[in-house]
Design an enzyme around this catalytic site. Sequence first.
Site: not given
Length: 311
Positions: A143, A171
């Site tokens: 992330y 992400k």
Amino acid sequence: MAPSTTSDAPFGRMLTAMVTPFLPDGRVDYDGAARLAAHLVDEQRCDGLVVNGTTGESPTTGDAEKQQLVRIVVETVGDRATVVAGAGTNDTAHSAELARQAEAAGAHGLLVVTPYYNKPPQEGLLRHFTEVADATDLPVMLYDIPGRTGVPIHTDTLLRLAEHPRILAVKDAKGDLFAGSQVMAASPLVFYSGDDALNLPWLAVGAAGFVSVIGHVAGADLREMIDAYLAGDRERALAIHRRLLPVVTAIMTRTQGAIAVKAALNLLGLPGGTVRAPLADASPEFAARLREDLMIGGVKVPEASVPEVNA
């Protein structure tokens, strides 16, 4: 992993970063979490859920609460959706332990955020992500959100991390489509949009899907956008993107995301509840404006949910 995954979308395509519902006394509403998970999968067409991410208020939930949330969501929807557990902190050893707990609770994958506040160098990021990925047999989604963590994951670092057999995806909430394109062109890493404002642009440069916050209220629309784009119906995908602009604006730009989306869920009669300090619940004025924007974006809000606002 959950049965719907493929090599080009290893965590599914339409994932929602799920809130953690709380009761009025501040305890986790586990029954509410199960109902919300079922709603997101069965009604909002999500084929994946992220539990214990930032939108799930992970900084203020305890390790035992996190593990129980994963267990309940897996029991509720794990046969038809990928359940990805947030395991990222700014302590590598703690992150690895959370990863092991998530695996024991039945998670299908891990979301590991860049360590925040302590601003490690790129070599520190490489070691952190590698150690967490080595802690379990679960696939990992990195992330990258420097707006919250203070440190981006550089392209060279991502390419080195792509060599790890369990680090499969990113992400992205960095918003650098060119850098993401370079990583996708040079490695097998799969990208997911982590910024609802850029969902359609990310599809255009090769992302597999979304890890969305507005998916709580517009997941079925986002799934339709993905399906339309992949089928070559760019006009339909663009029309959905434009219709959802008020929803993105209302939830993602006016206050913190968990605050806004819990207010939206409460308007819809779905489990959201309160937030934990240091967050603060949405005001009636915010909820009234939110209701209008949701309706403009095509979200059906029950009439009874209109909040009373003093003039």
